[in-house]
Design a protein around this motif. Sequence first.
Motif, short mmCIF file in Angstrom:
data_model
loop_
_atom_site.label_atom_id
_atom_site.label_comp_id
_atom_site.label_asym_id
_atom_site.label_seq_id
_atom_site.Cartn_x
_atom_site.Cartn_y
_atom_site.Cartn_z
N GLU A 13 0.48 -1.28 -0.08
CA GLU A 13 0.12 -0.17 -0.06
C GLU A 13 1.02 1.08 0.29
O GLU A 13 0.18 1.96 -0.77
N ARG A 14 1.80 1.46 0.38
CA ARG A 14 2.79 2.53 0.63
C ARG A 14 3.63 2.62 -0.49
O ARG A 14 3.43 3.75 -0.90
N CYS A 15 4.26 1.64 -0.63
CA CYS A 15 4.55 1.29 -2.78
C CYS A 15 3.70 2.31 -3.57
O CYS A 15 3.91 3.64 -4.24
N GLU A 16 1.99 1.41 -3.37
CA GLU A 16 1.27 2.61 -4.27
C GLU A 16 0.91 3.78 -3.68
O GLU A 16 0.54 4.67 -5.22
N LEU A 17 0.92 4.09 -2.77
CA LEU A 17 0.84 4.89 -2.87
C LEU A 17 1.95 6.38 -2.68
O LEU A 17 1.63 7.62 -3.42
N ASP A 18 2.58 5.73 -2.50
CA ASP A 18 3.94 6.94 -2.88
C ASP A 18 4.12 7.02 -4.54
O ASP A 18 4.53 8.00 -5.06
N HIS A 19 4.06 5.80 -5.27
CA HIS A 19 3.49 6.06 -6.37
C HIS A 19 2.34 6.63 -7.28
O HIS A 19 3.23 7.81 -7.95
N ALA A 20 1.51 7.23 -6.54
CA ALA A 20 0.59 7.97 -6.95
C ALA A 20 1.05 9.11 -7.12
O ALA A 20 0.36 10.54 -7.63
N LEU A 21 1.46 9.77 -5.07
CA LEU A 21 1.63 10.75 -4.97
C LEU A 21 3.03 11.46 -5.85
O LEU A 21 2.50 12.66 -5.87
N SER A 22 3.57 10.58 -6.88
CA SER A 22 4.59 11.14 -7.66
C SER A 22 3.75 11.59 -9.37
O SER A 22 4.16 12.52 -9.82
N TRP A 23 2.96 10.44 -9.30
CA TRP A 23 1.99 11.25 -10.47
C TRP A 23 1.61 12.30 -9.97
O TRP A 23 1.59 13.20 -11.05
N LEU A 24 0.84 12.53 -9.22
CA LEU A 24 0.22 13.96 -9.12
C LEU A 24 1.34 14.92 -8.73
O LEU A 24 0.28 16.27 -8.83
#
Length: 204
Positions: A79-90
Amino acid sequence: MQVEEFYDDRSNAEEPPRVIHLDCIFYHYLSREFRISPTFRRNFSKTQRSRRFKFILLPTRYDLIDYKWNDRVTEMVRERCELDHALSWLSTLGGAFSALGDYFSNCAQIAGKISVNQLKLALRLDDPTIASRCRLYFSLSLIQQHRFKLARYIVYEEYKAANESTVADERLVRMCKGIWAKLQYEYNMHRSRKKIEQISISFK
């Protein structure tokens, strides 16, 4: 089943080893004490009345691996990896719309919505520093939309929180100062444009 042998330095080679059946986990800690403590080795030999030992390791009776917690940790890491990835895109997307927000009001509004979504992710990550930056990004969007009062409140609160924290984040403080300077500039420019518009209307 595994066999481990232990010999005291003073042991007699002809002395038959004493056989001891041990749980493999218990043997792990016992062998550690053998390695680090000569006193323990001597006392163990004395109490067992032997200087040669053969340990037969038995399967542990207890499952020391917490599989449920392991699954939970795995889920949290993913979950942390996915959230970090989404945050980078945003962050990338929000930066692009924020740059266009100085010229197009609809882009400023989209940048504000992206900042709100970033803030939600930051709160989910439980990262107060990223959350503060997201609120400052949102204040930039408000400045571009000429909503100066709310932007002023956000920047002031974030600046105060950054200075009052146990360890001050200098980058966050400088970011607040930079946005505050932009706020003052845009506010003065907005007032100047309004005055010019009023003068032009009066002449008509």
